[in-house]
Every structure is written in structure tokens, then in C-alpha cells.
Design an enzyme around this catalytic site. Structure first.
Site, mmCIF file in Angstrom:
data_model
loop_
_atom_site.group_PDB
_atom_site.id
_atom_site.type_symbol
_atom_site.label_atom_id
_atom_site.label_comp_id
_atom_site.label_asym_id
_atom_site.label_seq_id
_atom_site.Cartn_x
_atom_site.Cartn_y
_atom_site.Cartn_z
ATOM 1 N N LYS A 90 0.741 -1.390 0.305
ATOM 2 C CA LYS A 90 -0.016 -0.388 -0.058
ATOM 3 C C LYS A 90 0.662 0.838 -0.322
ATOM 4 C CE LYS A 90 -4.115 1.878 0.073
ATOM 5 N NZ LYS A 90 -3.411 2.897 -0.964
ATOM 6 N N GLN A 111 6.918 4.060 3.960
ATOM 7 C CA GLN A 111 5.642 3.181 3.596
ATOM 8 C C GLN A 111 5.666 2.695 4.863
ATOM 9 O OE1 GLN A 111 4.121 5.633 1.569
ATOM 10 N NE2 GLN A 111 1.835 5.413 2.634
ATOM 11 N N LYS A 114 4.974 3.348 8.586
ATOM 12 C CA LYS A 114 3.772 4.381 8.774
ATOM 13 C C LYS A 114 2.417 3.454 8.638
ATOM 14 C CE LYS A 114 3.512 7.289 5.780
ATOM 15 N NZ LYS A 114 3.826 8.428 4.463
ATOM 16 N N LYS A 126 5.574 2.076 -3.041
ATOM 17 C CA LYS A 126 4.824 3.442 -3.945
ATOM 18 C C LYS A 126 5.920 2.784 -5.574
ATOM 19 C CE LYS A 126 4.492 7.767 -1.983
ATOM 20 N NZ LYS A 126 3.974 7.486 -1.004
ATOM 21 N N GLY A 165 -2.693 8.152 -4.382
ATOM 22 C CA GLY A 165 -2.383 9.572 -5.569
ATOM 23 C C GLY A 165 -0.538 9.926 -4.485
ATOM 24 N N ASP A 166 -0.234 10.796 -5.276
ATOM 25 C CA ASP A 166 1.008 11.280 -4.368
ATOM 26 C C ASP A 166 1.651 12.391 -4.956
ATOM 27 O OD1 ASP A 166 3.080 10.016 -1.846
ATOM 28 O OD2 ASP A 166 4.692 10.962 -3.122
ATOM 29 N N THR A 209 -4.947 13.415 5.275
ATOM 30 C CA THR A 209 -3.701 13.513 5.034
ATOM 31 C C THR A 209 -3.500 14.573 6.015
ATOM 32 O OG1 THR A 209 -2.830 12.576 3.118
ATOM 33 C CG2 THR A 209 -1.035 13.512 4.450
ATOM 34 N N ASN A 240 -2.436 19.706 -1.421
ATOM 35 C CA ASN A 240 -3.736 18.981 -0.556
ATOM 36 C C ASN A 240 -3.262 18.893 0.707
ATOM 37 O OD1 ASN A 240 -4.334 15.744 0.192
ATOM 38 N ND2 ASN A 240 -5.995 16.996 -0.876
ATOM 39 N N SER A 380 -6.968 5.953 2.997
ATOM 40 C CA SER A 380 -7.055 4.749 1.780
ATOM 41 C C SER A 380 -7.282 3.523 2.521
ATOM 42 C CB SER A 380 -5.414 4.790 1.204
ATOM 43 O OG SER A 380 -5.581 6.162 0.540
HETATM 44 N N1 GLU Z 1 0.930 8.868 -0.541
HETATM 45 C C1 GLU Z 1 0.388 9.138 0.756
HETATM 46 C C2 GLU Z 1 1.197 8.482 1.239
HETATM 47 O O1 GLU Z 1 2.594 8.847 1.295
HETATM 48 C C3 GLU Z 1 -1.032 8.348 0.691
HETATM 49 C C4 GLU Z 1 -0.396 6.782 0.046
HETATM 50 C C5 GLU Z 1 -2.076 5.467 0.119
HETATM 51 O O2 GLU Z 1 -2.939 6.546 0.224
HETATM 52 O O3 GLU Z 1 -1.743 4.838 0.138
HETATM 53 O O4 GLU Z 1 1.218 7.784 2.612
#
Ligand code: GLU
Length: 448
Positions: A90, A111, A114, A126, A165-166, A209, A240, A380
């Protein structure tokens, strides 16, 4: 033990010397989990640490597309599937001209921890491309996204890998990618998150976020008997995340006095207040120009400082919400000289390791990005859950769940600090709490 951790850092450096951001995060995480490794030698003996810093899989592919004049272009696309111990991979997709595999490895590695901190069943991944969406027409973005999805679809799925997204990828891009995925697979299965609500997206995901960062910051201040009310906050970025941060800070009675872009920063002593100013951030982003200077033309209370960063401004709280390595040693020195007390990281890895050390040595409390910005990915995961159940959660429900998750994340950081005598080093606390959950899962799954 120090030497042992250093061995892994050295191994990573020897294998991928040209990936500075990845090496930076490996160094930061490994250094801070030393006390856990001391208590659990089996993590070293079982090769778990070697596996932790090696991605399970990296997919690289060609993305051919044509512009509106019919001219052909070829970009590179990637998906880094780093660790699936806790659940399907994810993490977001980033479109920016400077994207390369090392940047995505850094983001995917962050990630893992996190996502672990959210307590939800999601692994770390990612993806992205060196495609630059700035200045592209809507039709060009759509053709690019369709070509990207035509290759990516082979490697993703609701129980396999769920991208979102990112930077450079929002609801529009996810919509095009998801549309092409659905066309090829004939599955409406929630493989992508951050979708528009009409596409199965989650109410509340857009602000998640930013809101999450402010909830984390609020908990961190509460730990010291303080509140956000009446505080001045300097933030960077105007996208955002910055918008969500600004909106929640306004709701909690704080005042946002800076925003920034690649062109410089805006200082608005009257605050980026709720209503017209807050909404203007969305307009600025939607303009596609990636500059913040027009804010000062529109609002006379503001001044634009070209080519500079907001970290020279005196504020009670600093929230970098733009990109990695935004705060360098000289910025940290400016902050300390201005009496900084709190820094809450909104972007992924916005502070260099040198700057972190200087800030911590000078008593600045840092809320780490892995913990503070986990609200986006947590929501998400709620979106994945909503899609799997074929239901729709209300915005109120999502906001309440998000707040709970963020309060719990701060508590995990606090608990880890207490357990390992780390004082207020929430960076180490977050890394340890995130690592412990992943390590246990990896241990139970054997040497894979
Ligand atoms: N891009 C966001 C992050 O850095 C969200 C990633 C997601 O929702 O999968 O955590």
C-alpha cells in the site's frame, strides 16, 4: 551493537550507492531501532534485518504516450513492492520529473513503518514515474495514465497491491488509472484508493492527510500541556496536504502564517484564514503552474519572498508539508535562533538527518512524518474496506475514525519512548513502534 547496525547501513550503501534518499531513511530507522535489536537478537540471527532493507520486488516498465501534437514520448514507470508482512502493498504513486527508483525505494521503505503504525493490515509500497504533469493538457494526462495503467494492472489488485495518489497524482489521475484498469480486467474491485467519491472513493479522504497531521501535532503539544489554540504555524507547500493542515489548524484556532512553493514563500501575518484564503490554496494548485507568488497579488496582507524558504520566519510550530529534505541544517539553525519548540513533519522525510540532530540537540520536539502523516494512508485503507464491503462510509464516520487512529499513533510513539527510555524522541518512538509490529509478522512468516 552500534557496529551491527552500521553493518546493515554499510551493506545498503555498498549495494545502492546512488540512492541517497533511500540510504538516509535506512540510516535513520536502523539507528533508532537499536534498543529493540538489543532486546531481540533473533531478529538479527534470523536474517530479518537483511530482508527488511531489501524490497520484495521492484517492477520497472516503459510508458509510451503521445502528446496533443501526436509527438511520441517515452517515460519510465515503477512499482516498488517493499514489504507485504502486514498486508497487501500500500502506498501512493508519484509523478514528477525527478522520480527515480531510489526515491521510490525511500518512500516505500518509510511506508512500511507508517502503515504499520496505523494498526491496519497494509504492507509498504510506492510507485511512480518521471512524467511531469505540469503544463500537460487533460487529454495528455489521460493518455499517459492509461498507458501507465496498461502495464501496472498486471501487478496490482485488492489483495495484492493497492496504490493511491502522491505528489502529481490526485483524484483525476487515479480516476484515469482506475478506469483503464477496470477496462482491462473487467473488475470494479477497489484496487486504487484516493478515488473520487463517484468512483467508490471515500468521503473525507481528500483532507485526511492534513487533518491527521494536525491531530498528531495536537496530541504532541498536549503531551507538554500545551494546545494549538492561538499558536502561529509556519508551513511549507500549498498543495493538498498543506490545504488540509491549514483547514484543520483554522478550526482549532491556530494561525497559519506561511505557505511556500518552488518559487519562494508567502508570509501572511494575518493568517491563511478560513474561507477565501484557504480556498485559494486549491485554486493555486489547480492552476497547474506550481507557484505560490500569486497569493501575495491577491491578498495585500501577504508578502512574497522569492527563492526563500519559510523556515526563517518565527513561529510557535513548524509543519513542513511539501517534500523530502526541505529542512537543511541552515534552516534548522534559523528555527532554533527564532526559539523554535515544535516541528511536526507533514511531508515524507522533510528534515535531513543533520538538521534533525541539530534540532533535537537544541530541545526542539519533532513529530516524525511516518507517524504524523499516516492519516492519508489510514483512510485509504478505510476506502479499501468500504469497497470490499460494497458500502459507503459517511464523512463524519471517517473523520471520527481518523482522529482515533491518529490519537492511537501518538500513544504508540509515547509508549515506545517510555518503554525504551527515549525521552521525547518521538522519531525513535515511531520507528520502534512501527518496526516491532512488522518484525513480529515477518518472524511468524518464516524465512521468506
Ligand atoms: N501518498 C500517501 C502517503 O505518502 C498516501 C498513500 C496511500 O494512501 O496509499 O502516505
Amino acid at each position: 551493537m552500534g557496529n551491527l547496525v552500521q553493518q546493515y547501513i554499510d551493506k545498503a550503501k555498498a549495494k545502492d550507492p546512488n540512492e541517497p534518499e533511500f540510504l538516509q531513511t535506512v540510516e535513520e530507522v536502523l539507528t533508532s531501532i537499536e534498543p529493540v535489536l538489543e532486546a531481540h537478537p533473533e531478529y538479527i540471527e534470523s536474517g530479518l534485518m537483511d530482508r527488511l532493507i531489501e524490497p520484495e520486488r521492484i517492477i520497472q516498465f516503459r510508458v509510451p504516450w503521445t502528446d496533443d501534437e501526436g509527438k511520441p514520448h517515452v517515460n519510465r514507470g515503477w512499482r516498488v513492492q517493499f514489504n507485504s508482512a502486514l498486508g497487501p502493498y500500500k502506498g501512493g504513486i508519484r509523478f514528477q520529473s525527478n522520480v527515480y527508483v531510489g526515491m521510490l525505494k525511500f518512500l516505500a521503505f518509510e511506508q512500511i513503518f507508517k502503515n504499520s503504525l496505523t494498526g491496519l493490515p497494509i504492507g509498504g509500497g510506492k510507485g511512480g514515474s518521471d512524467f511531469d504533469p505540469a503544463g500537460k493538457s487533460d487529454a495528455e494526462v489521460m493518455r499517459f495514465c492509461q498507458s501507465f495503467a496498461t502495464e501496472l494492472y498486471k501487478y496490482v489488485g485488492p489483495n495484492q497491491d493497492d496504490p493511491a495518489g502522491d505528489m502529481g497524482v490526485g483524484g483525476r489521475e487515479i480516476g484515469y488509472i482506475m478506469g483503464q484498469y477496470k477496462r482491462i480486467t473487467n473488475q470494479y474491485d477497489g484496487t486504487f484508493s484516493g478515488k473520487g467519491v463517484e468512483n467508490g472513493g471515500l468521503y473525507g479522504r481528500t483532507e485526511a492527510t492534513g487533518y491527521g497531521i494536525v491531530y498528531y501535532c495536537r496530541e504532541m503539544l498536549k503531551h507538554f500541556g500545551e494546545s494549538l489554540e492561538g499558536k502561529t504555524v509556519a508551513i511549507s507547500g500549498f498543495g493538498n496536504v498543506s490545504w488540509g493542515v491549514t483547514q484543520k489548524l483554522n478550526q482549532l484556532g491556530a494561525k497559519v502564517i506561511t505557505i511556500s512553493g518552488p518559487d519562494g514563500y508567502i508570509y501572511d501575518p494575518d493568517g491563511v484564514t478560513a474561507g477565501e484564503k484557504e480556498d485559494y490554496l486549491l485554486e493555486l494548485r489547480a492552476s497547474g503552474k506550481n507557484i505560490c507568488a500569486p497569493y501575495a497579488d491577491k491578498f495585500p496582507s501577504a508578502t512574497f519572498y522569492p527563492g526563500k524558504k519559510p523556515w526563517e520566519v518565527k513561529a510557535d510550530v513548524y509543519i513542513p508539508s511539501a517534500m523530502q529534505n526541505d529542512i537543511h541544517l541552515e534552516d534548522a539553525k534559523n528555527m532554533v535562533a527564532n526559539g523554535a519548540k515544535y516541528l511536526c513533519e507533514g511531508a515524507n522525510m522533510p528534515t535531513t538527518n543533520e538538521a534533525i540532530k541539530y534540532l533535537q540537540d537544541n530541545g526542539v520536539v519533532i513529530g516524525p512524518s511516518k507517524a504524523a502523516n499516516a492519516g492519508g494512508v489510514a483512510c485509504s485503507c478505510l476506502e479499501m474496506s468500504q469497497n470490499a464491503e460494497h458500502i459507503v462510509f459517511s464523512a463524519e464516520d471517517v473523520h471520527a475514525q481518523l482522529e482515533n487512529i491518529m490519537v492511537n499513533i501518538f500513544k504508540q510513539c509515547e509508549d515506545a519512548c517510555a518503554k525504551y527510555n527515549l525521552g521525547d524522541n518521538f522519531i525513535a518512538g515511531a520507528n520502534i513502534a512501527g518496526f516491532e509490529r512488522v518484525a513480529k509478522a515477518m518472524k511468524w512468516q518464516g524465512f521468506v
